[in-house]
Design a protein around this motif. Structure first.
Motif, mmCIF file in Angstrom:
data_model
loop_
_atom_site.group_PDB
_atom_site.id
_atom_site.type_symbol
_atom_site.label_atom_id
_atom_site.label_comp_id
_atom_site.label_asym_id
_atom_site.label_seq_id
_atom_site.Cartn_x
_atom_site.Cartn_y
_atom_site.Cartn_z
ATOM 1 N N LEU A 176 0.263 -12.182 -9.220
ATOM 2 C CA LEU A 176 0.999 -12.122 -7.964
ATOM 3 C C LEU A 176 0.204 -12.784 -6.838
ATOM 4 C CD1 LEU A 176 2.017 -8.367 -8.340
ATOM 5 C CD2 LEU A 176 3.452 -10.353 -8.859
ATOM 6 N N PRO A 177 0.253 -14.099 -6.711
ATOM 7 C CA PRO A 177 -0.393 -14.768 -5.583
ATOM 8 C C PRO A 177 0.456 -14.623 -4.324
ATOM 9 C CG PRO A 177 0.680 -16.384 -6.993
ATOM 10 C CD PRO A 177 0.866 -15.050 -7.662
ATOM 11 N N ASP A 178 -0.161 -14.204 -3.237
ATOM 12 C CA ASP A 178 0.569 -13.962 -1.987
ATOM 13 C C ASP A 178 -0.222 -14.572 -0.833
ATOM 14 O OD1 ASP A 178 1.995 -13.043 0.174
ATOM 15 O OD2 ASP A 178 2.207 -10.989 -0.569
ATOM 16 N N LYS A 179 0.236 -15.710 -0.352
ATOM 17 C CA LYS A 179 -0.464 -16.434 0.706
ATOM 18 C C LYS A 179 -0.373 -15.739 2.065
ATOM 19 C CE LYS A 179 -1.724 -20.226 -1.580
ATOM 20 N NZ LYS A 179 -3.110 -20.735 -1.654
ATOM 21 N N MET A 180 0.631 -14.860 2.226
ATOM 22 C CA MET A 180 0.833 -14.172 3.507
ATOM 23 C C MET A 180 1.056 -12.688 3.247
ATOM 24 S SD MET A 180 0.658 -16.531 5.951
ATOM 25 C CE MET A 180 1.607 -16.045 7.394
ATOM 26 N N CYS A 181 0.067 -12.039 2.624
ATOM 27 C CA CYS A 181 0.152 -10.615 2.310
ATOM 28 C C CYS A 181 -0.108 -9.789 3.568
ATOM 29 C CB CYS A 181 -0.864 -10.257 1.232
ATOM 30 S SG CYS A 181 -0.829 -8.532 0.715
ATOM 31 N N ASP A 182 0.649 -8.727 3.756
ATOM 32 C CA ASP A 182 0.553 -7.921 4.972
ATOM 33 C C ASP A 182 -0.703 -7.052 4.993
ATOM 34 O OD1 ASP A 182 3.310 -8.409 6.215
ATOM 35 O OD2 ASP A 182 3.826 -7.806 4.187
ATOM 36 N N PHE A 183 -1.386 -7.045 6.139
ATOM 37 C CA PHE A 183 -2.523 -6.157 6.379
ATOM 38 C C PHE A 183 -2.482 -5.722 7.841
ATOM 39 C CE2 PHE A 183 -6.986 -5.603 7.787
ATOM 40 C CZ PHE A 183 -7.275 -4.460 7.052
ATOM 41 N N TYR A 184 -2.151 -4.439 8.068
ATOM 42 C CA TYR A 184 -1.987 -3.918 9.426
ATOM 43 C C TYR A 184 -3.082 -2.942 9.819
ATOM 44 C CZ TYR A 184 2.625 -6.002 9.097
ATOM 45 O OH TYR A 184 3.658 -6.900 8.947
ATOM 46 N N GLY A 185 -4.137 -2.855 9.026
ATOM 47 C CA GLY A 185 -5.219 -1.937 9.359
ATOM 48 C C GLY A 185 -5.025 -0.586 8.703
ATOM 49 N N TYR A 186 -5.836 0.396 9.158
ATOM 50 C CA TYR A 186 -5.884 1.694 8.509
ATOM 51 C C TYR A 186 -5.212 2.779 9.348
ATOM 52 C CZ TYR A 186 -9.915 -0.717 6.315
ATOM 53 O OH TYR A 186 -10.750 -1.618 5.694
ATOM 54 N N ASN A 187 -4.742 3.803 8.643
ATOM 55 C CA ASN A 187 -4.382 5.097 9.238
ATOM 56 C C ASN A 187 -3.169 5.073 10.162
ATOM 57 O OD1 ASN A 187 -6.731 6.247 7.947
ATOM 58 N ND2 ASN A 187 -7.957 5.301 9.580
ATOM 59 N N GLY A 188 -2.195 4.262 9.826
ATOM 60 C CA GLY A 188 -0.929 4.316 10.545
ATOM 61 C C GLY A 188 -1.054 3.982 12.015
ATOM 62 N N LEU A 189 -0.622 4.907 12.868
ATOM 63 C CA LEU A 189 -0.578 4.655 14.308
ATOM 64 C C LEU A 189 -1.952 4.505 14.949
ATOM 65 C CD1 LEU A 189 2.329 6.979 15.520
ATOM 66 C CD2 LEU A 189 2.355 4.498 15.218
#
Length: 433
Positions: free
Chosen positions: A121-134
Protein backbone atom coordinates in the motif's frame (compact mmCIF):
# COMPACT_ATOMS: atom_id res chain seq x y z
CA UNK A 1 -11.52 1.75 -2.05
CA UNK A 2 -11.92 4.96 -0.10
CA UNK A 3 -12.39 7.63 -2.76
CA UNK A 4 -13.40 11.23 -2.20
CA UNK A 5 -14.00 11.87 -5.90
CA UNK A 6 -14.87 9.02 -8.22
CA UNK A 7 -16.28 8.44 -11.68
CA UNK A 8 -17.41 4.85 -11.20
CA UNK A 9 -21.15 4.49 -11.71
CA UNK A 10 -21.89 2.75 -8.39
CA UNK A 11 -23.87 5.62 -6.81
CA UNK A 12 -25.90 6.00 -10.00
CA UNK A 13 -26.76 2.29 -9.93
CA UNK A 14 -27.75 2.46 -6.25
CA UNK A 15 -29.93 5.53 -6.72
CA UNK A 16 -31.53 3.94 -9.78
CA UNK A 17 -32.65 0.82 -7.91
CA UNK A 18 -33.64 2.97 -4.95
CA UNK A 19 -35.86 5.12 -7.20
CA UNK A 20 -37.55 2.03 -8.63
CA UNK A 21 -38.23 0.45 -5.23
CA UNK A 22 -39.65 3.64 -3.71
CA UNK A 23 -41.63 5.14 -6.59
CA UNK A 24 -42.36 2.13 -8.79
CA UNK A 25 -42.82 -0.89 -6.49
CA UNK A 26 -44.72 -2.72 -9.21
CA UNK A 27 -41.56 -2.81 -11.33
CA UNK A 28 -39.63 -4.58 -8.58
CA UNK A 29 -42.45 -7.02 -7.85
CA UNK A 30 -42.67 -7.90 -11.53
CA UNK A 31 -39.06 -9.03 -11.41
CA UNK A 32 -39.35 -11.12 -8.27
CA UNK A 33 -41.40 -11.60 -5.13
CA UNK A 34 -38.46 -13.08 -3.21
CA UNK A 35 -37.91 -11.83 0.30
CA UNK A 36 -34.48 -11.42 1.83
CA UNK A 37 -34.73 -14.76 3.55
CA UNK A 38 -36.18 -16.66 0.57
CA UNK A 39 -33.98 -15.55 -2.33
CA UNK A 40 -32.78 -18.24 -4.70
CA UNK A 41 -29.79 -20.15 -3.37
CA UNK A 42 -26.50 -19.68 -5.16
CA UNK A 43 -24.13 -22.54 -5.94
CA UNK A 44 -20.53 -22.83 -7.04
CA UNK A 45 -18.32 -19.88 -7.94
CA UNK A 46 -19.53 -16.30 -8.39
CA UNK A 47 -17.22 -13.47 -9.48
CA UNK A 48 -17.86 -9.73 -9.11
CA UNK A 49 -15.34 -7.44 -10.87
CA UNK A 50 -15.62 -3.68 -10.40
CA UNK A 51 -13.57 -1.12 -12.37
CA UNK A 52 -12.08 1.79 -10.42
CA UNK A 53 -11.63 5.23 -11.93
CA UNK A 54 -10.98 8.22 -9.67
CA UNK A 55 -9.21 11.56 -9.45
CA UNK A 56 -7.48 13.39 -6.61
CA UNK A 57 -5.69 16.71 -7.11
CA UNK A 58 -2.68 15.57 -5.06
CA UNK A 59 -2.49 11.95 -6.21
CA UNK A 60 -3.62 12.29 -9.82
CA UNK A 61 -5.90 9.92 -11.75
CA UNK A 62 -6.53 6.46 -10.41
CA UNK A 63 -7.24 3.40 -12.49
CA UNK A 64 -7.63 -0.22 -11.51
CA UNK A 65 -9.99 -3.05 -10.64
CA UNK A 66 -11.54 -4.51 -7.51
CA UNK A 67 -12.81 -8.09 -7.56
CA UNK A 68 -14.58 -10.44 -5.11
CA UNK A 69 -14.87 -14.16 -5.78
CA UNK A 70 -17.20 -16.42 -3.79
CA UNK A 71 -17.74 -20.16 -3.72
CA UNK A 72 -21.09 -21.26 -2.22
CA UNK A 73 -20.47 -24.99 -2.61
CA UNK A 74 -23.71 -26.91 -3.20
CA UNK A 75 -25.74 -23.93 -1.94
CA UNK A 76 -27.03 -25.64 1.21
CA UNK A 77 -25.43 -23.03 3.48
CA UNK A 78 -26.23 -19.97 1.32
CA UNK A 79 -25.74 -17.06 1.94
CA UNK A 80 -22.72 -18.34 3.88
CA UNK A 81 -19.82 -19.12 1.57
CA UNK A 82 -17.19 -21.84 1.45
CA UNK A 83 -14.40 -19.66 0.05
CA UNK A 84 -14.02 -15.92 -0.44
CA UNK A 85 -11.23 -14.15 -2.32
CA UNK A 86 -10.80 -10.38 -2.69
CA UNK A 87 -8.27 -8.65 -4.88
CA UNK A 88 -7.66 -4.99 -5.63
CA UNK A 89 -5.07 -3.58 -8.01
CA UNK A 90 -5.18 0.18 -8.44
CA UNK A 91 -2.64 2.87 -9.24
CA UNK A 92 -2.55 6.66 -9.09
CA UNK A 93 -0.61 8.49 -11.81
CA UNK A 94 1.55 10.22 -9.16
CA UNK A 95 2.71 7.01 -7.51
CA UNK A 96 0.22 5.95 -4.83
CA UNK A 97 -1.60 2.65 -5.18
CA UNK A 98 -3.35 -0.35 -3.68
CA UNK A 99 -2.24 -3.95 -4.24
CA UNK A 100 -4.27 -6.18 -1.96
CA UNK A 101 -5.27 -9.83 -1.76
CA UNK A 102 -7.51 -11.40 0.90
CA UNK A 103 -8.67 -14.99 1.37
CA UNK A 104 -11.15 -16.40 3.87
CA UNK A 105 -12.62 -19.87 4.28
CA UNK A 106 -14.81 -21.18 7.13
CA UNK A 107 -14.63 -24.70 5.68
CA UNK A 108 -11.16 -25.22 4.24
CA UNK A 109 -10.25 -27.22 7.35
CA UNK A 110 -13.06 -28.96 9.24
CA UNK A 111 -14.27 -26.96 12.28
CA UNK A 112 -11.63 -24.29 11.61
CA UNK A 113 -11.62 -20.96 9.81
CA UNK A 114 -8.56 -19.77 7.92
CA UNK A 115 -7.87 -16.30 6.53
CA UNK A 116 -4.87 -14.38 5.27
CA UNK A 117 -4.22 -10.91 3.90
CA UNK A 118 -1.31 -9.70 1.78
CA UNK A 119 -0.95 -6.09 0.69
CA UNK A 120 1.42 -3.48 -0.64
CA UNK A 121 0.00 0.00 0.00
CA UNK A 122 2.10 2.95 -1.22
CA UNK A 123 0.49 6.25 -0.17
CA UNK A 124 2.16 9.46 -1.32
CA UNK A 125 -0.27 11.63 0.69
CA UNK A 126 -1.00 9.63 3.85
CA UNK A 127 -2.78 11.57 6.61
CA UNK A 128 -0.90 12.54 9.78
CA UNK A 129 -2.65 14.96 12.15
CA UNK A 130 -0.55 14.46 15.27
CA UNK A 131 -1.37 12.77 18.56
CA UNK A 132 -4.23 12.66 21.05
CA UNK A 133 -7.16 14.08 19.16
CA UNK A 134 -8.04 17.65 20.09
CA UNK A 135 -4.68 18.16 21.81
CA UNK A 136 -3.30 18.42 18.28
CA UNK A 137 -4.76 21.50 16.52
CA UNK A 138 -6.14 21.31 13.00
CA UNK A 139 -6.51 24.22 10.59
CA UNK A 140 -7.85 24.20 7.03
CA UNK A 141 -5.59 27.18 6.27
CA UNK A 142 -2.45 25.02 6.19
CA UNK A 143 -0.96 24.00 2.85
CA UNK A 144 -2.19 20.78 1.22
CA UNK A 145 0.83 18.76 2.33
CA UNK A 146 1.06 20.01 5.93
CA UNK A 147 -0.85 17.05 7.40
CA UNK A 148 0.61 14.48 5.00
CA UNK A 149 3.47 12.00 4.91
CA UNK A 150 4.78 9.59 2.29
CA UNK A 151 4.03 6.10 3.62
CA UNK A 152 4.64 2.74 2.00
CA UNK A 153 3.23 -0.29 3.80
CA UNK A 154 3.83 -3.99 3.27
CA UNK A 155 1.40 -6.18 5.20
CA UNK A 156 0.93 -9.92 5.75
CA UNK A 157 -1.70 -11.23 8.19
CA UNK A 158 -2.60 -14.84 8.96
CA UNK A 159 -5.49 -15.91 11.22
CA UNK A 160 -7.02 -19.17 12.39
CA UNK A 161 -10.21 -19.87 14.32
CA UNK A 162 -11.49 -23.04 16.00
CA UNK A 163 -14.55 -23.92 18.03
CA UNK A 164 -14.64 -23.86 21.81
CA UNK A 165 -18.36 -24.46 22.31
CA UNK A 166 -21.49 -23.33 20.50
CA UNK A 167 -20.96 -19.83 19.10
CA UNK A 168 -17.68 -19.28 20.98
CA UNK A 169 -14.42 -19.71 19.09
CA UNK A 170 -10.74 -19.31 19.86
CA UNK A 171 -8.55 -17.37 17.46
CA UNK A 172 -4.81 -17.13 16.90
CA UNK A 173 -2.73 -15.32 14.35
CA UNK A 174 0.45 -13.62 13.33
CA UNK A 175 1.03 -10.45 11.36
CA UNK A 176 3.98 -8.58 9.95
CA UNK A 177 3.87 -5.01 8.77
CA UNK A 178 6.69 -2.92 7.40
CA UNK A 179 6.26 0.85 7.25
CA UNK A 180 8.50 3.09 5.17
CA UNK A 181 7.94 6.74 6.14
CA UNK A 182 9.17 10.04 4.83
CA UNK A 183 8.09 13.60 4.02
CA UNK A 184 5.91 14.29 0.99
CA UNK A 185 8.07 14.00 -2.13
CA UNK A 186 5.98 16.08 -4.55
CA UNK A 187 8.25 18.89 -5.79
CA UNK A 188 5.54 21.53 -5.54
CA UNK A 189 5.58 21.05 -1.73
CA UNK A 190 9.38 20.93 -1.42
CA UNK A 191 9.62 24.17 0.58
CA UNK A 192 6.29 23.87 2.42
CA UNK A 193 6.12 23.48 6.20
CA UNK A 194 5.07 20.01 7.35
CA UNK A 195 3.74 18.65 10.68
CA UNK A 196 5.84 15.50 10.37
CA UNK A 197 9.05 17.53 10.28
CA UNK A 198 7.88 19.70 13.19
CA UNK A 199 7.21 16.57 15.26
CA UNK A 200 10.73 15.29 14.53
CA UNK A 201 12.26 18.62 15.55
CA UNK A 202 10.22 18.62 18.78
CA UNK A 203 11.25 15.05 19.66
CA UNK A 204 7.68 13.77 19.35
CA UNK A 205 8.89 11.47 16.59
CA UNK A 206 12.15 9.82 17.60
CA UNK A 207 15.03 9.54 15.17
CA UNK A 208 14.98 5.72 15.25
CA UNK A 209 11.31 5.59 14.16
CA UNK A 210 11.10 8.59 11.82
CA UNK A 211 11.68 6.52 8.69
CA UNK A 212 9.40 3.67 9.76
CA UNK A 213 10.19 0.11 10.69
CA UNK A 214 8.86 -3.41 11.21
CA UNK A 215 6.08 -4.58 13.49
CA UNK A 216 5.64 -8.30 14.19
CA UNK A 217 2.57 -9.30 16.20
CA UNK A 218 1.49 -12.57 17.79
CA UNK A 219 -2.25 -12.59 18.44
CA UNK A 220 -4.64 -14.67 20.51
CA UNK A 221 -8.23 -14.18 21.55
CA UNK A 222 -11.82 -15.30 21.47
CA UNK A 223 -14.60 -14.68 18.95
CA UNK A 224 -18.32 -14.90 19.71
CA UNK A 225 -20.70 -15.01 16.73
CA UNK A 226 -24.48 -15.53 16.62
CA UNK A 227 -25.20 -13.51 13.43
CA UNK A 228 -27.64 -14.94 10.92
CA UNK A 229 -25.22 -14.00 8.12
CA UNK A 230 -21.89 -12.21 7.97
CA UNK A 231 -21.92 -9.48 5.32
CA UNK A 232 -25.25 -7.86 6.30
CA UNK A 233 -26.68 -9.40 9.50
CA UNK A 234 -30.32 -8.86 10.42
CA UNK A 235 -29.99 -10.28 13.94
CA UNK A 236 -27.40 -11.61 16.38
CA UNK A 237 -24.14 -10.52 17.98
CA UNK A 238 -20.48 -10.56 17.05
CA UNK A 239 -17.60 -9.93 19.45
CA UNK A 240 -13.80 -10.06 19.38
CA UNK A 241 -11.39 -9.95 22.31
CA UNK A 242 -7.78 -9.90 21.07
CA UNK A 243 -4.44 -9.66 22.84
CA UNK A 244 -1.50 -8.86 20.55
CA UNK A 245 2.14 -9.09 21.62
CA UNK A 246 4.73 -7.30 19.51
CA UNK A 247 8.32 -8.27 20.38
CA UNK A 248 11.20 -6.13 19.14
CA UNK A 249 12.88 -8.97 17.29
CA UNK A 250 13.56 -7.27 13.94
CA UNK A 251 14.58 -3.61 14.30
CA UNK A 252 15.71 -3.79 17.96
CA UNK A 253 14.87 -0.14 18.57
CA UNK A 254 13.09 -0.65 21.89
CA UNK A 255 9.51 -0.81 20.60
CA UNK A 256 8.01 -3.89 22.25
CA UNK A 257 4.41 -3.64 23.37
CA UNK A 258 1.16 -5.42 24.18
CA UNK A 259 -2.18 -4.25 22.85
CA UNK A 260 -5.64 -5.41 23.83
CA UNK A 261 -8.69 -4.88 21.61
CA UNK A 262 -12.33 -5.50 22.48
CA UNK A 263 -15.08 -4.93 19.93
CA UNK A 264 -18.74 -5.98 20.11
CA UNK A 265 -21.40 -5.57 17.42
CA UNK A 266 -25.13 -6.12 17.95
CA UNK A 267 -27.97 -6.44 15.44
CA UNK A 268 -31.61 -6.09 16.50
CA UNK A 269 -34.42 -6.60 13.96
CA UNK A 270 -37.09 -3.87 14.17
CA UNK A 271 -39.28 -4.84 11.21
CA UNK A 272 -38.74 -8.40 10.02
CA UNK A 273 -35.66 -8.52 7.76
CA UNK A 274 -36.27 -5.04 6.32
CA UNK A 275 -35.17 -2.81 9.21
CA UNK A 276 -32.34 -3.50 11.64
CA UNK A 277 -30.80 -1.47 14.45
CA UNK A 278 -27.05 -2.10 14.31
CA UNK A 279 -24.54 -0.96 16.92
CA UNK A 280 -20.86 -1.41 17.62
CA UNK A 281 -18.67 -0.45 20.55
CA UNK A 282 -14.93 -0.96 20.68
CA UNK A 283 -11.80 -0.10 22.62
CA UNK A 284 -8.09 -0.62 22.23
CA UNK A 285 -5.38 0.24 24.72
CA UNK A 286 -1.72 -0.42 25.43
CA UNK A 287 -1.16 -1.91 28.92
CA UNK A 288 2.55 -2.48 28.38
CA UNK A 289 5.44 -1.20 26.27
CA UNK A 290 6.14 1.47 23.67
CA UNK A 291 4.33 1.72 20.33
CA UNK A 292 6.25 3.42 17.48
CA UNK A 293 4.47 6.45 16.04
CA UNK A 294 4.05 4.85 12.61
CA UNK A 295 1.93 2.02 14.08
CA UNK A 296 -0.21 4.18 16.34
CA UNK A 297 -3.24 4.27 14.05
CA UNK A 298 -3.49 0.49 13.50
CA UNK A 299 -6.63 -1.20 14.90
CA UNK A 300 -6.44 -4.93 15.53
CA UNK A 301 -9.20 -7.09 14.09
CA UNK A 302 -9.52 -10.68 12.98
CA UNK A 303 -11.34 -9.80 9.78
CA UNK A 304 -10.33 -6.76 7.68
CA UNK A 305 -13.50 -5.38 6.05
CA UNK A 306 -11.78 -2.56 4.14
CA UNK A 307 -8.35 -2.17 2.57
CA UNK A 308 -7.13 -0.58 5.82
CA UNK A 309 -7.93 -1.22 9.47
CA UNK A 310 -6.81 1.99 11.12
CA UNK A 311 -8.08 5.22 12.67
CA UNK A 312 -9.88 6.66 14.44
CA UNK A 313 -11.32 8.72 11.62
CA UNK A 314 -12.16 7.68 8.09
CA UNK A 315 -14.09 5.03 6.20
CA UNK A 316 -13.06 2.14 8.49
CA UNK A 317 -13.97 3.75 11.84
CA UNK A 318 -15.55 7.23 12.11
CA UNK A 319 -17.13 8.34 8.84
CA UNK A 320 -16.98 12.06 8.03
CA UNK A 321 -14.00 12.63 10.35
CA UNK A 322 -10.53 13.10 8.90
CA UNK A 323 -8.65 9.83 8.45
CA UNK A 324 -6.41 9.03 11.44
CA UNK A 325 -7.42 12.29 13.15
CA UNK A 326 -7.80 10.58 16.56
CA UNK A 327 -4.86 8.42 17.62
CA UNK A 328 -3.38 7.51 20.98
CA UNK A 329 -2.20 4.62 23.14
CA UNK A 330 -5.81 3.92 24.03
CA UNK A 331 -8.92 4.70 21.98
CA UNK A 332 -12.64 3.98 22.22
CA UNK A 333 -15.35 4.23 19.58
CA UNK A 334 -18.98 3.46 18.84
CA UNK A 335 -21.14 3.31 15.72
CA UNK A 336 -24.94 3.22 15.59
CA UNK A 337 -27.00 2.94 12.43
CA UNK A 338 -30.41 1.96 11.09
CA UNK A 339 -30.29 -0.44 8.15
CA UNK A 340 -33.28 -0.31 5.83
CA UNK A 341 -33.43 -2.90 3.04
CA UNK A 342 -35.59 -3.36 -0.02
CA UNK A 343 -37.03 -6.66 -1.18
CA UNK A 344 -34.74 -8.98 -3.11
CA UNK A 345 -34.95 -8.74 -6.89
CA UNK A 346 -33.74 -11.34 -9.35
CA UNK A 347 -31.57 -9.78 -12.07
CA UNK A 348 -28.85 -11.26 -14.28
CA UNK A 349 -29.26 -14.55 -12.39
CA UNK A 350 -28.16 -12.87 -9.14
CA UNK A 351 -30.00 -11.85 -5.96
CA UNK A 352 -29.96 -8.06 -5.46
CA UNK A 353 -31.31 -5.63 -2.92
CA UNK A 354 -30.58 -2.07 -1.93
CA UNK A 355 -30.08 -0.60 1.52
CA UNK A 356 -30.02 2.75 3.26
CA UNK A 357 -28.24 3.37 6.56
CA UNK A 358 -28.41 6.67 8.49
CA UNK A 359 -25.67 6.57 11.13
CA UNK A 360 -23.93 8.34 13.99
CA UNK A 361 -20.29 7.64 14.94
CA UNK A 362 -18.25 8.72 17.97
CA UNK A 363 -14.77 8.13 19.34
CA UNK A 364 -12.10 9.48 21.68
CA UNK A 365 -8.58 8.99 23.04
CA UNK A 366 -8.57 7.77 26.64
CA UNK A 367 -4.91 6.73 26.93
CA UNK A 368 -2.62 9.47 25.65
CA UNK A 369 0.58 9.11 23.64
CA UNK A 370 3.59 11.35 24.45
CA UNK A 371 1.18 14.06 25.63
CA UNK A 372 3.60 15.46 28.23
CA UNK A 373 6.20 16.23 25.56
CA UNK A 374 3.45 17.54 23.29
CA UNK A 375 2.38 20.08 25.95
CA UNK A 376 5.93 21.07 26.95
CA UNK A 377 6.84 22.05 23.39
CA UNK A 378 4.97 25.36 23.77
CA UNK A 379 4.17 25.35 20.05
CA UNK A 380 0.56 26.26 19.11
CA UNK A 381 0.86 24.25 15.90
CA UNK A 382 1.64 21.11 17.94
CA UNK A 383 -0.42 21.66 21.12
CA UNK A 384 -3.83 23.33 21.11
CA UNK A 385 -4.17 23.82 24.88
CA UNK A 386 -7.52 22.00 24.75
CA UNK A 387 -8.63 18.84 26.51
CA UNK A 388 -9.61 15.77 24.56
CA UNK A 389 -13.36 15.24 24.08
CA UNK A 390 -15.64 12.85 22.25
CA UNK A 391 -15.50 13.32 18.47
CA UNK A 392 -18.87 12.84 16.76
CA UNK A 393 -20.05 12.56 13.17
CA UNK A 394 -23.29 11.60 11.44
CA UNK A 395 -24.46 10.86 7.94
CA UNK A 396 -26.18 8.42 5.64
CA UNK A 397 -25.16 5.59 3.36
CA UNK A 398 -26.55 3.72 0.38
CA UNK A 399 -25.80 0.09 -0.37
CA UNK A 400 -26.16 -2.23 -3.33
CA UNK A 401 -25.97 -5.86 -2.17
CA UNK A 402 -25.54 -8.91 -4.37
CA UNK A 403 -26.12 -12.45 -3.12
CA UNK A 404 -26.20 -11.22 0.50
CA UNK A 405 -22.38 -10.94 0.48
CA UNK A 406 -20.99 -8.42 -2.00
CA UNK A 407 -21.83 -4.95 -0.67
CA UNK A 408 -21.12 -1.86 -2.75
CA UNK A 409 -21.22 1.19 -0.48
CA UNK A 410 -21.51 4.97 -0.82
CA UNK A 411 -21.54 6.97 2.43
CA UNK A 412 -21.66 10.66 3.26
CA UNK A 413 -20.59 11.77 6.73
CA UNK A 414 -20.23 15.12 8.45
CA UNK A 415 -18.11 15.89 11.51
CA UNK A 416 -19.80 17.86 14.31
CA UNK A 417 -16.56 19.72 15.16
CA UNK A 418 -14.78 21.69 12.41
CA UNK A 419 -11.44 20.61 13.93
CA UNK A 420 -12.30 17.07 12.82
CA UNK A 421 -12.91 18.16 9.22
CA UNK A 422 -16.09 19.11 7.41
CA UNK A 423 -17.67 16.26 5.45
CA UNK A 424 -16.68 13.47 3.10
CA UNK A 425 -18.13 11.07 0.55
CA UNK A 426 -16.60 7.61 0.65
CA UNK A 427 -17.05 4.84 -1.89
CA UNK A 428 -16.09 1.36 -0.84
CA UNK A 429 -17.25 -2.17 -0.15
CA UNK A 430 -18.94 -3.82 2.84
CA UNK A 431 -20.81 -2.41 5.77
CA UNK A 432 -18.59 -0.76 8.37
CA UNK A 433 -19.35 -3.60 10.82
Amino acid sequence: MNKLLSCIPAPIVIFYFGFLSVFHPGTIHAISHDSLTHSQNKKGWNITPLPEIAYNSDLGFQYGIYCELYNFGNGSNYPNYTHKLCAEVAQFTKGSGVYWFFYDSPQLWKNHRLSFDIAYLPDKMCDFYGYNGLLAPYSKSQNNSFYKIDRKQIRAIFGLQGKIAGSLNWMAGISWQKMMIGPVTDKKYADAENLYNLYIDAGLIHKNEAKGGNVLQWKAGIVYDTRDREADPTRGMYGEAIVAFSPDWIDRNGYSFIRTTLCISYYQPLWREYLTLAGRIGSQFTPFGKVPFYFLSDINTYYIRQTYSEGLGGISSLRGILRNRIVGNGIGWTNIELRLRSKVIRLLKQNWYIGMNPFIDAGTVFQSYRSKLQKEGNNPIIYSGKNEKVHVSAGIGLKLVMNHNFVLSAEWGKAFNREDGSSSIDLGVNYLF
